[in-house]
Design an enzyme around this catalytic site. Structure first.
Site, PDB file in Angstrom:
ATOM      1  N   SER A 231      34.305  35.382  67.666  1.00  0.00           N
ATOM      2  CA  SER A 231      35.832  35.242  68.053  1.00  0.00           C
ATOM      3  C   SER A 231      36.431  36.827  67.730  1.00  0.00           C
ATOM      4  O   SER A 231      35.853  37.387  66.972  1.00  0.00           O
ATOM      5  CB  SER A 231      36.474  34.144  67.501  1.00  0.00           C
ATOM      6  OG  SER A 231      37.902  34.462  67.378  1.00  0.00           O
TER       7      SER A 231
ATOM      8  N   TYR B  72      38.522  29.633  59.347  1.00  0.00           N
ATOM      9  CA  TYR B  72      37.931  29.861  60.600  1.00  0.00           C
ATOM     10  C   TYR B  72      37.557  31.358  60.482  1.00  0.00           C
ATOM     11  O   TYR B  72      36.575  31.678  60.955  1.00  0.00           O
ATOM     12  CB  TYR B  72      38.945  29.577  61.554  1.00  0.00           C
ATOM     13  CG  TYR B  72      38.479  29.945  63.121  1.00  0.00           C
ATOM     14  CD1 TYR B  72      37.576  28.967  63.657  1.00  0.00           C
ATOM     15  CD2 TYR B  72      39.164  30.920  63.633  1.00  0.00           C
ATOM     16  CE1 TYR B  72      36.658  29.192  64.862  1.00  0.00           C
ATOM     17  CE2 TYR B  72      38.618  31.150  65.159  1.00  0.00           C
ATOM     18  CZ  TYR B  72      37.703  30.253  65.596  1.00  0.00           C
ATOM     19  OH  TYR B  72      37.212  30.558  66.903  1.00  0.00           O
TER      20      TYR B  72
HETATM   21  N1  LIG Z   1      38.960  29.077  73.216  1.00  0.00           N
HETATM   22  C1  LIG Z   1      39.381  29.949  72.382  1.00  0.00           C
HETATM   23  O1  LIG Z   1      40.398  30.602  72.526  1.00  0.00           O
HETATM   24  C2  LIG Z   1      38.160  30.484  71.763  1.00  0.00           C
HETATM   25  C3  LIG Z   1      38.425  31.985  71.129  1.00  0.00           C
HETATM   26  C4  LIG Z   1      37.453  32.448  70.363  1.00  0.00           C
HETATM   27  C5  LIG Z   1      36.361  31.776  69.795  1.00  0.00           C
HETATM   28  N2  LIG Z   1      36.278  30.556  70.446  1.00  0.00           N
HETATM   29  C6  LIG Z   1      34.992  29.983  70.189  1.00  0.00           C
HETATM   30  O2  LIG Z   1      34.278  29.177  71.232  1.00  0.00           O
HETATM   31  C7  LIG Z   1      33.423  28.168  70.758  1.00  0.00           C
HETATM   32  C8  LIG Z   1      33.986  26.961  71.800  1.00  0.00           C
HETATM   33  O3  LIG Z   1      34.852  26.634  71.726  1.00  0.00           O
HETATM   34  P1  LIG Z   1      35.893  26.448  72.744  1.00  0.00           P
HETATM   35  O4  LIG Z   1      37.117  26.969  72.763  1.00  0.00           O
HETATM   36  O5  LIG Z   1      35.144  25.620  73.933  1.00  0.00           O
HETATM   37  O6  LIG Z   1      36.634  24.811  72.114  1.00  0.00           O
HETATM   38  P2  LIG Z   1      36.253  23.286  72.479  1.00  0.00           P
HETATM   39  O7  LIG Z   1      36.763  22.655  73.816  1.00  0.00           O
HETATM   40  O8  LIG Z   1      37.106  22.326  71.050  1.00  0.00           O
HETATM   41  O9  LIG Z   1      34.727  23.232  72.377  1.00  0.00           O
HETATM   42  C9  LIG Z   1      34.060  22.875  71.001  1.00  0.00           C
HETATM   43  C10 LIG Z   1      32.674  22.310  71.114  1.00  0.00           C
HETATM   44  O10 LIG Z   1      31.923  22.406  69.987  1.00  0.00           O
HETATM   45  C11 LIG Z   1      31.376  21.188  69.763  1.00  0.00           C
HETATM   46  N3  LIG Z   1      31.316  20.783  68.230  1.00  0.00           N
HETATM   47  C12 LIG Z   1      32.455  20.645  67.549  1.00  0.00           C
HETATM   48  N4  LIG Z   1      31.831  20.191  66.323  1.00  0.00           N
HETATM   49  C13 LIG Z   1      30.682  20.318  66.395  1.00  0.00           C
HETATM   50  C14 LIG Z   1      29.747  19.601  65.623  1.00  0.00           C
HETATM   51  N5  LIG Z   1      29.829  19.245  63.990  1.00  0.00           N
HETATM   52  N6  LIG Z   1      28.121  19.682  65.861  1.00  0.00           N
HETATM   53  C15 LIG Z   1      28.022  20.064  67.210  1.00  0.00           C
HETATM   54  N7  LIG Z   1      28.790  20.243  68.111  1.00  0.00           N
HETATM   55  C16 LIG Z   1      30.135  20.441  67.809  1.00  0.00           C
HETATM   56  C17 LIG Z   1      32.094  20.117  70.573  1.00  0.00           C
HETATM   57  O11 LIG Z   1      31.467  18.823  70.946  1.00  0.00           O
HETATM   58  P3  LIG Z   1      31.482  17.628  70.458  1.00  0.00           P
HETATM   59  O12 LIG Z   1      32.879  17.173  69.900  1.00  0.00           O
HETATM   60  O13 LIG Z   1      31.119  16.630  71.515  1.00  0.00           O
HETATM   61  O14 LIG Z   1      30.593  17.486  69.192  1.00  0.00           O
HETATM   62  C18 LIG Z   1      32.574  21.131  71.827  1.00  0.00           C
HETATM   63  O15 LIG Z   1      31.813  20.935  72.697  1.00  0.00           O
HETATM   64  C19 LIG Z   1      33.568  27.886  69.433  1.00  0.00           C
HETATM   65  O16 LIG Z   1      32.910  28.263  68.438  1.00  0.00           O
HETATM   66  C20 LIG Z   1      35.214  28.652  69.186  1.00  0.00           C
HETATM   67  O17 LIG Z   1      35.326  28.964  67.805  1.00  0.00           O
HETATM   68  C21 LIG Z   1      36.981  29.985  71.196  1.00  0.00           C
END
Ligand SMILES: NC(=O)c1ccc[n+]([C@@H]2O[C@H](COP(=O)([O-])OP(=O)(O)OC[C@H]3O[C@@H](n4cnc5c(N)ncnc54)[C@H](OP(=O)(O)O)[C@@H]3O)[C@@H](O)[C@H]2O)c1
Length: 264
Positions: free
Chosen positions: A141, A154
């Site tokens: 991130s 985080y």
């Molecule tokens: N969206 C943003 O603005 C943003 C910015 C910077 C970085 N990121 C990073 O991008 C990545 C994906 O996030 P996203 O934005 O797509 O959010 P999201 O829609 O909340 O997706 C998060 C994913 O992680 C999985 N997950 C959560 N806890 C888990 C666990 N204990 N074991 C296995 N899987 C788990 C969830 O699936 P289940 O609930 O099915 O387990 C879901 O598929 C993350 O690492 C986040 O920090 C996102």
């Protein structure tokens, strides 16, 4: 070489960025292994792919259950016989001041984002070392490079990933294994809905910055060519990406700005 027939294991594939990456790599002809905790959501993503029976498998797992990840890796290897790329994307965010965040919540975030990610990587590495090739991708991130209010645990978990994977990159270079750290800015997903408050409950709100952010499919389209070039550190997002460059120039200036701006 392109992603055709490459075997790509994506964590956090049930939603947001991971789901979008699954569709994008599927269109390019990759073989996919989709992981996260919720099998029914993984199944939904699988059947939305082209040729799902031939090219997509689901493998439910919990990144916080690090003890299970060696066995899960064996299972993953048996699905298509190899793993060419591991995309460590699964993760959880935080919305609470440090002073209000319990140690349990801090540990939970570190467990999923840091320990789960490195445990899975270590489980896959012996196979990549043996085949003398591989690409490890980490969805970090902008918070892996800077810090703002409400995200102390985080940001710590994402900064920790940079330390660990920067070291790993040097260790696996001679085995032709690449390491890419990806730093998204705001991407429109459920990340803030799923974020933890100080006492570990779900935040359950989508913030304005998230609502108006880059769609996940656009993010995935931008990321693929950069991964094909094996870039070591990748920034994709809106104007928030500038903060990384401002910090490089002057950490003091960035801190002055961040103290004044409204952050949610
Ligand atoms: N969206 C943003 O603005 C943003 C910015 C910077 C970085 N990121 C990073 O991008 C990545 C994906 O996030 P996203 O934005 O797509 O959010 P999201 O829609 O909340 O997706 C998060 C994913 O992680 C999985 N997950 C959560 N806890 C888990 C666990 N204990 N074991 C296995 N899987 C788990 C969830 O699936 P289940 O609930 O099915 O387990 C879901 O598929 C993350 O690492 C986040 O920090 C996102």
């Amino acid at each position: 070489m392109g992603p055709e027939k490459k075997v790509i294991w994506i964590t956090g594939a049930s939603s947001g960025i991971g789901e979008a990456l699954a569709y994008e790599f599927n269109k390019k002809g990759a073989h996919l292994i989709l992981s996260s905790r919720r099998p029914e959501e993984l199944e939904r993503v699988k059947i939305a792919c082209e040729n799902p029976d031939e090219s997509v498998r689901i493998l439910p797992l919990d990144l916080a259950d690090t003890q299970s990840l060696n066995a899960k890796t064996k299972e993953a290897l048996s699905m298509f016989g190899s793993i060419d790329m591991l995309i460590n994307n699964g993760g959880i965010s935080q919305r609470a001041y440090a002073v209000n965040t319990s140690m349990e919540t801090v540990r939970r975030i570190m467990e999923v984002n840091f320990f789960g990610t490195i445990a899975l990587t270590n489980a896959v590495l012996p196979h990549m070392i043996e085949q003398n090739s591989g690409h490890i991708v980490v969805i970090s991130s902008v918070m892996g490079k800077i810090g703002t209010r409400y995200r102390s645990a985080y940001a710590a978990s994402k900064h920790a990933l940079h330390g660990w994977f920067d070291c790993l990159r040097q260790e696996v270079y001679e085995h032709d294994i690449d390491v890419s750290l990806v730093c998204p800015g705001f991407v429109k997903t459920n990340v803030t809905v799923n974020a933890l408050t100080g006492d570990g409950d779900k935040y359950n709100k989508m913030e304005k910055a998230q609502k108006s952010a880059m769609p996940a499919d656009e993010f995935a389209k931008k990321l693929l060519p950069k991964l094909a070039k094996k870039k070591e550190e990748i920034y994709i997002g809106g104007s928030e990406i500038l903060s990384v460059y401002v910090k490089r120039l002057s950490p003091r200036l960035l801190n002055m700005i961040l103290k004044k701006v409204q952050v949610t």
